[in-house]
Design a protein around this motif. Sequence first.
Motif, PDB file in Angstrom:
ATOM      1  N   LYS A 166      27.026   3.115 -17.884  1.00 44.78           N
ATOM      2  CA  LYS A 166      26.679   2.296 -18.759  1.00 44.78           C
ATOM      3  C   LYS A 166      25.619   0.891 -18.229  1.00 44.78           C
ATOM      4  O   LYS A 166      25.828   0.446 -18.778  1.00 44.78           O
ATOM      5  CB  LYS A 166      28.200   1.521 -18.339  1.00 44.78           C
ATOM      6  N   GLN A 167      25.631   0.883 -16.880  1.00 39.89           N
ATOM      7  CA  GLN A 167      24.816  -0.829 -16.229  1.00 39.89           C
ATOM      8  C   GLN A 167      22.961  -0.890 -17.400  1.00 39.89           C
ATOM      9  O   GLN A 167      23.430  -1.961 -17.195  1.00 39.89           O
ATOM     10  CB  GLN A 167      24.901  -0.635 -15.286  1.00 39.89           C
TER      11      GLN A 167
ATOM     12  N   GLY B 262      22.747 -15.877 -22.081  1.00 41.23           N
ATOM     13  CA  GLY B 262      23.386 -14.885 -22.511  1.00 41.23           C
ATOM     14  C   GLY B 262      24.749 -14.903 -22.539  1.00 41.23           C
ATOM     15  O   GLY B 262      25.517 -15.913 -21.616  1.00 41.23           O
ATOM     16  N   TRP B 263      25.714 -13.835 -22.802  1.00 38.81           N
ATOM     17  CA  TRP B 263      27.139 -13.962 -22.625  1.00 38.81           C
ATOM     18  C   TRP B 263      27.765 -14.440 -21.058  1.00 38.81           C
ATOM     19  O   TRP B 263      28.380 -15.125 -21.337  1.00 38.81           O
ATOM     20  CB  TRP B 263      27.543 -12.197 -23.815  1.00 38.81           C
ATOM     21  N   ALA B 264      26.846 -13.337 -20.465  1.00 32.76           N
ATOM     22  CA  ALA B 264      27.298 -13.223 -19.026  1.00 32.76           C
ATOM     23  C   ALA B 264      27.175 -15.098 -18.169  1.00 32.76           C
ATOM     24  O   ALA B 264      27.614 -15.450 -17.745  1.00 32.76           O
ATOM     25  CB  ALA B 264      26.395 -12.699 -18.203  1.00 32.76           C
ATOM     26  N   GLN B 265      25.673 -15.146 -18.557  1.00 28.54           N
ATOM     27  CA  GLN B 265      25.772 -17.123 -18.270  1.00 28.54           C
ATOM     28  C   GLN B 265      26.094 -17.959 -18.276  1.00 28.54           C
ATOM     29  O   GLN B 265      26.399 -19.101 -18.341  1.00 28.54           O
ATOM     30  CB  GLN B 265      24.485 -17.200 -19.103  1.00 28.54           C
TER      31      GLN B 265
ATOM     32  N   PHE C  32      27.785  -7.112 -15.006  1.00 23.85           N
ATOM     33  CA  PHE C  32      27.375  -6.059 -16.099  1.00 23.85           C
ATOM     34  C   PHE C  32      28.940  -6.042 -17.087  1.00 23.85           C
ATOM     35  O   PHE C  32      28.220  -5.804 -18.416  1.00 23.85           O
ATOM     36  CB  PHE C  32      27.557  -5.142 -15.337  1.00 23.85           C
ATOM     37  N   GLU C  33      29.576  -6.681 -17.173  1.00 23.74           N
ATOM     38  CA  GLU C  33      30.834  -5.997 -18.197  1.00 23.74           C
ATOM     39  C   GLU C  33      30.026  -6.800 -19.244  1.00 23.74           C
ATOM     40  O   GLU C  33      30.384  -6.478 -20.453  1.00 23.74           O
ATOM     41  CB  GLU C  33      32.202  -6.278 -17.496  1.00 23.74           C
TER      42      GLU C  33
END
Length: 202
Positions: free
Chosen positions: A125-126, A138-141, A154-155
């Motif tokens: 998945k990762q 990015g979305w995590a940022q 990672f999610e």
Amino acid sequence: MNISRSFKRFFDFLVALVLLVFLFPLLLFIAMWVKLDVGKVFFRQIRPGLNGIPFEMVKFQTMVDSHDSSGRSLPDSERLTKLGIFLRSTSLDELPELWNVLRGHMSLVGPRPLLMEYLTLYDKKQFRRHEVRPGITGWAQVNGRNALSWDERFELDVWYVENQSFKLDMKILLLTVRKVIAREGITSKGEATMSKFKGGRS
């Protein structure tokens, strides 16, 4: 609306080209400042891109090359210069990555390119974060940046891969501007930047 890979690439190329031309005086000024402060203008490192294929990522240098008596590099917190801290807190050190976007190695929006050594540590998945080009932001940022745990990062990366759209990319770019101005999520707790990923769930 889902975003096609060809349209995303065209949009990335066009925006990166315009920004590089528009920001050239600023890039030149920072380059001279970094040269005087650190002695080396660019930080270059091989990172995994789309499908894990390696490419050379370029950023402004923010650390001095200092070692201890055993020849080992000192911790990031001891090698970061005052200018380096400023460039990282404002994300100005990332501007040379527009060249990577222009060349097709990166996208404006996507999971951040991490270290090559992590490729063998990801679970199935990762590893899905490599189904798209890595991004400058990015979305995590925009949802915590380096303050996130690896599991959370990672999610968010995989969520982006599964839900990417032009509308989402525009939202991320706008949120990035707000995050940069607020200087949020620059470091991980107890670290100068982000702790190393050691595999598994953490």
